[in-house]
Design a protein around this motif. Sequence first.
Motif, PDB file in Angstrom:
ATOM      1  N   THR A  46       0.508  -7.074  -7.823  1.00 31.87           N
ATOM      2  CA  THR A  46       0.646  -7.188  -8.801  1.00 31.87           C
ATOM      3  C   THR A  46      -0.198  -9.430  -9.399  1.00 31.87           C
ATOM      4  O   THR A  46      -0.729  -9.713 -10.253  1.00 31.87           O
ATOM      5  CB  THR A  46       1.087  -7.293  -9.985  1.00 31.87           C
ATOM      6  OG1 THR A  46       1.696  -5.571  -9.581  1.00 31.87           O
ATOM      7  CG2 THR A  46       0.901  -7.588 -11.259  1.00 31.87           C
ATOM      8  N   ARG A  68       2.406   2.206  -3.406  1.00 41.21           N
ATOM      9  CA  ARG A  68       1.125   2.315  -4.475  1.00 41.21           C
ATOM     10  C   ARG A  68       1.332   4.084  -4.038  1.00 41.21           C
ATOM     11  O   ARG A  68       1.120   4.906  -4.723  1.00 41.21           O
ATOM     12  CB  ARG A  68       0.568   2.346  -4.002  1.00 41.21           C
ATOM     13  CG  ARG A  68       0.459  -0.193  -4.610  1.00 41.21           C
ATOM     14  CD  ARG A  68       1.043   0.266  -6.417  1.00 41.21           C
ATOM     15  NE  ARG A  68       1.367  -1.099  -6.932  1.00 41.21           N
ATOM     16  CZ  ARG A  68       2.680  -1.442  -7.180  1.00 41.21           C
ATOM     17  NH1 ARG A  68       3.306  -0.575  -6.840  1.00 41.21           N
ATOM     18  NH2 ARG A  68       3.226  -2.242  -6.715  1.00 41.21           N
ATOM     19  N   ARG A  69       1.406   4.379  -2.846  1.00 42.02           N
ATOM     20  CA  ARG A  69       1.403   5.425  -2.453  1.00 42.02           C
ATOM     21  C   ARG A  69       2.152   6.366  -2.885  1.00 42.02           C
ATOM     22  O   ARG A  69       2.444   8.107  -3.298  1.00 42.02           O
ATOM     23  CB  ARG A  69       0.719   5.157  -0.959  1.00 42.02           C
ATOM     24  CG  ARG A  69       0.567   6.881  -0.400  1.00 42.02           C
ATOM     25  CD  ARG A  69       0.666   7.401   0.617  1.00 42.02           C
ATOM     26  NE  ARG A  69       1.830   7.294   1.355  1.00 42.02           N
ATOM     27  CZ  ARG A  69       2.736   8.295   1.527  1.00 42.02           C
ATOM     28  NH1 ARG A  69       2.348   8.997   1.236  1.00 42.02           N
ATOM     29  NH2 ARG A  69       4.037   8.937   2.133  1.00 42.02           N
ATOM     30  N   GLY A 114      -2.303  -3.718  -3.701  1.00 41.76           N
ATOM     31  CA  GLY A 114      -2.383  -3.088  -5.227  1.00 41.76           C
ATOM     32  C   GLY A 114      -1.191  -4.443  -5.810  1.00 41.76           C
ATOM     33  O   GLY A 114      -0.700  -3.908  -6.597  1.00 41.76           O
ATOM     34  N   ARG A 133       0.890  -1.670   0.028  1.00 40.18           N
ATOM     35  CA  ARG A 133       0.459   0.311  -0.181  1.00 40.18           C
ATOM     36  C   ARG A 133       0.926   1.329  -0.384  1.00 40.18           C
ATOM     37  O   ARG A 133       0.526   2.326  -0.719  1.00 40.18           O
ATOM     38  CB  ARG A 133      -0.574   0.271   0.962  1.00 40.18           C
ATOM     39  CG  ARG A 133      -2.085   0.497   1.430  1.00 40.18           C
ATOM     40  CD  ARG A 133      -3.109   0.898   2.545  1.00 40.18           C
ATOM     41  NE  ARG A 133      -3.814  -0.782   2.512  1.00 40.18           N
ATOM     42  CZ  ARG A 133      -4.066  -1.222   3.304  1.00 40.18           C
ATOM     43  NH1 ARG A 133      -2.646  -1.353   4.094  1.00 40.18           N
ATOM     44  NH2 ARG A 133      -4.697  -2.800   2.976  1.00 40.18           N
TER      45      ARG A 133
END
Length: 211
Positions: free
Chosen positions: A102, A73-74, A100, A70
């Motif tokens: 993959t 991604r942020r 997030g 997380r």
Amino acid sequence: MSTPIRIVVVDDHPVVRDGIRSMLGGVPDFEVVGEAASGPEAVVRVGECDPDVVVMDLRMPGGGGVDAVRELRRRGSRAAVLVLTTYDTDSDTIAAIEAGATGYLLKDTPAERIFEAVRATAAGETVLSPAVVARLASHVRRPAGGAALSAREREVLALVARGTSNRAIAEGLFVSEATVKTHLVHVYEKLGVADRAAAVATAYERGILGG
């Protein structure tokens, strides 16, 4: 020679981490550029090493993998995260995908399959173990009024479910990669999802894909 896939390995157990590093490091097109023992340390290492793929465990005493995904991604990290863990419970799988990640594989996955997954993850493709697909499917709810997929859209989605890259799909169907991406956009819209993993899970849940 093509540029090797740069990898950061994250696991709190030194022996496991060493094993994964040695396994991946023995592959000619891989380069292990860093490692970490916790989620927060992973975020730092990724910032330092700029890898293509992070092979991430989930449950770690110093900070879990889901929070790390997380945070990456942020921060807008370009690194794709392949979860490699012993856990396939709902709380782990759903949280990791929603954060997030993959890809999501279990540690009993054969080495060759892990190698394939790293390459697919680096290419931005979704790689999920069958157990994870089943768990995702049980959590996906069908939105009202979803339009039916066309025959070509179902064909593309079936290939995605097998872990086929957009390029390979395009070559197999004799179309451009742009056309494949357009089909996927339509699939996402019709299924009410945002990405490949959710599309595959929803398709299994609705019986669009068999198995």
